[in-house]
Design an enzyme around this catalytic site. Structure first.
Site, mmCIF file in Angstrom:
data_model
loop_
_atom_site.group_PDB
_atom_site.id
_atom_site.type_symbol
_atom_site.label_atom_id
_atom_site.label_comp_id
_atom_site.label_asym_id
_atom_site.label_seq_id
_atom_site.Cartn_x
_atom_site.Cartn_y
_atom_site.Cartn_z
ATOM 1 N N GLU A 1 0.684 -1.362 0.032
ATOM 2 C CA GLU A 1 -0.085 0.068 0.097
ATOM 3 C C GLU A 1 0.911 1.283 -0.080
ATOM 4 O O GLU A 1 0.425 2.379 0.075
ATOM 5 C CB GLU A 1 -1.030 -0.051 1.354
ATOM 6 C CG GLU A 1 -1.826 -1.352 1.312
ATOM 7 C CD GLU A 1 -2.736 -1.173 0.063
ATOM 8 O OE1 GLU A 1 -2.963 -0.374 -0.540
ATOM 9 O OE2 GLU A 1 -3.660 -2.372 0.514
ATOM 10 N N HIS B 1 -2.940 2.471 8.248
ATOM 11 C CA HIS B 1 -4.192 1.912 7.636
ATOM 12 C C HIS B 1 -4.290 0.565 8.177
ATOM 13 O O HIS B 1 -3.209 -0.267 8.779
ATOM 14 C CB HIS B 1 -3.862 1.534 6.198
ATOM 15 C CG HIS B 1 -4.778 0.489 5.651
ATOM 16 N ND1 HIS B 1 -6.050 0.489 5.591
ATOM 17 C CD2 HIS B 1 -4.407 -0.536 5.064
ATOM 18 C CE1 HIS B 1 -6.476 -0.646 5.018
ATOM 19 N NE2 HIS B 1 -5.525 -1.276 4.676
ATOM 20 N N HIS C 1 -7.463 -2.664 9.929
ATOM 21 C CA HIS C 1 -8.624 -3.277 9.634
ATOM 22 C C HIS C 1 -9.356 -3.623 10.729
ATOM 23 O O HIS C 1 -9.766 -4.528 11.202
ATOM 24 C CB HIS C 1 -8.343 -4.649 8.929
ATOM 25 C CG HIS C 1 -7.497 -4.779 7.939
ATOM 26 N ND1 HIS C 1 -6.699 -5.822 7.260
ATOM 27 C CD2 HIS C 1 -7.105 -3.900 6.853
ATOM 28 C CE1 HIS C 1 -6.085 -5.673 6.063
ATOM 29 N NE2 HIS C 1 -6.258 -4.231 5.833
ATOM 30 N N GLU D 1 -17.756 12.209 22.077
ATOM 31 C CA GLU D 1 -16.299 12.580 21.689
ATOM 32 C C GLU D 1 -16.049 12.598 20.287
ATOM 33 O O GLU D 1 -15.342 13.547 19.984
ATOM 34 C CB GLU D 1 -15.028 11.951 22.536
ATOM 35 C CG GLU D 1 -15.128 10.331 22.029
ATOM 36 C CD GLU D 1 -13.747 9.932 22.531
ATOM 37 O OE1 GLU D 1 -13.394 8.757 21.965
ATOM 38 O OE2 GLU D 1 -13.186 10.586 23.408
ATOM 39 N N HIS E 1 -12.806 -3.438 3.521
ATOM 40 C CA HIS E 1 -11.600 -3.471 3.538
ATOM 41 C C HIS E 1 -11.003 -2.893 4.939
ATOM 42 O O HIS E 1 -9.989 -3.560 5.807
ATOM 43 C CB HIS E 1 -10.740 -2.822 2.561
ATOM 44 C CG HIS E 1 -9.374 -3.211 2.348
ATOM 45 N ND1 HIS E 1 -8.683 -3.213 0.943
ATOM 46 C CD2 HIS E 1 -8.444 -3.207 3.433
ATOM 47 C CE1 HIS E 1 -7.309 -3.224 1.389
ATOM 48 N NE2 HIS E 1 -7.181 -3.336 2.678
#
Length: 275
Positions: free
Chosen positions: A117, A141, A143, A171, A212
């Site tokens: 990525e 990134h 999951h 919040e 994803h």
């Protein structure tokens, strides 16, 4: 000097491990990059390889990142192993003068390469550097399961996700008053998803990848991890409410959200409010 003695590297390793402990990084899932300040580059330089490697094309271009250095997780590496084997699981890469290629100057031992990525991270770093005057340095990134679950039941729009998350925990409008963007499902790892995500990140600090995961940006490791954590906690609350099978009797209204924003001195993205 050992590379793991450098403060930036220690915080990078801790964040990888924190994400693993949250359950966000099954197998080799997820990735992290950090755009290094020059002072950190200077501190690390004695650890860099004596002979530079060949440049590798990125297939995307960001001239404002030319000459920058990044810490990155490695392709196929497991977050659970980062603390044990940092020189294998992590790397420091240098960007070429054109802003369209890189070479590894430390780590990724055994012929490794940056995360698949990395093009998405690279383009997101480019737009966040421009949008924040250079303040944002971390792209993360992961999951997170509850947020991914929501991509199957909510409309894949910035408004639907932002309001659902804002209304699920008080919040949230304080932590991400700009809301979140949503990228429809795309094949990961290529230029198309990199460009689509970076377009959203011109506006947002966080972008959902349908089915994803989540991309987030921040100025440092604590703020960036905190943003991911807050969004996922809100998604978890939303999923738990749905799982009761009972009708929602009350929620945080749009006027309530505006009141929170006034109290905490933040500006909500008004376009994301309303039905």
């Amino acid at each position: 000097m050992n590379m793991t003695d450098v403060n930036a590297m220690r915080h990078f390793i801790r964040m990888c491990n924190d994400g693993w402990l949250q359950g966000w990084h099954e197998r080799n899932g997820g990735n992290l990059t950090y755009r290094l300040p020059q002072a950190d580059v200077d501190e690390m330089r004695p650890c860099f390889a004596a002979a530079p490697q060949r440049w590798t094309a990125l297939h995307v271009c960001a001239p404002n990142l030319a000459g920058e250095y990044f810490i990155t997780t490695g392709s196929g590496r497991y977050m659970r192993n980062v603390a044990l084997e940092p020189e294998s699981c992590l790397g420091v890469v240098e960007i070429n003068p054109q802003g369209d290629g890189y070479r590894t100057v430390w780590g990724l031992a055994g012929g490794g390469c940056p995360t698949s990525e990395f093009p998405s991270h690279f383009m997101n770093h480019s737009v966040r550097k421009a949008a924040t005057g250079g303040a944002h340095r971390v792209i993360y990134h992961a999951h997170p399961a509850n947020l991914i679950a929501l991509t199957y039941i909510l409309p894949l729009t910035d408004r639907a996700f932002s309001r659902a998350l804002w209304q699920s925990a008080t919040e949230c409008p304080v932590v991400f008053p700009g809301g979140v963007g949503v990228v429809p499902w795309m094949v990961p790892g290529g230029a198309e998803i990199a460009l689509a995500t970076s377009k959203l990140m011109e506006t947002y600090d966080a972008a959902v990848w349908a089915h994803h995961g989540l991309f987030v940006s921040g100025p440092d490791f604590d703020a960036t991890f905190g943003l991911m954590h807050t969004i996922e906690k809100s998604a978890e609350i939303y999923v738990k409410v749905l799982s009761t099978g009972k009708p929602v009797l009350q929620t945080i209204t749009d006027d309530d959200l505006r009141a929170i924003a006034r109290a905490f001195g933040v500006t909500l993205r008004e376009a994301l409010l309303g039905e």
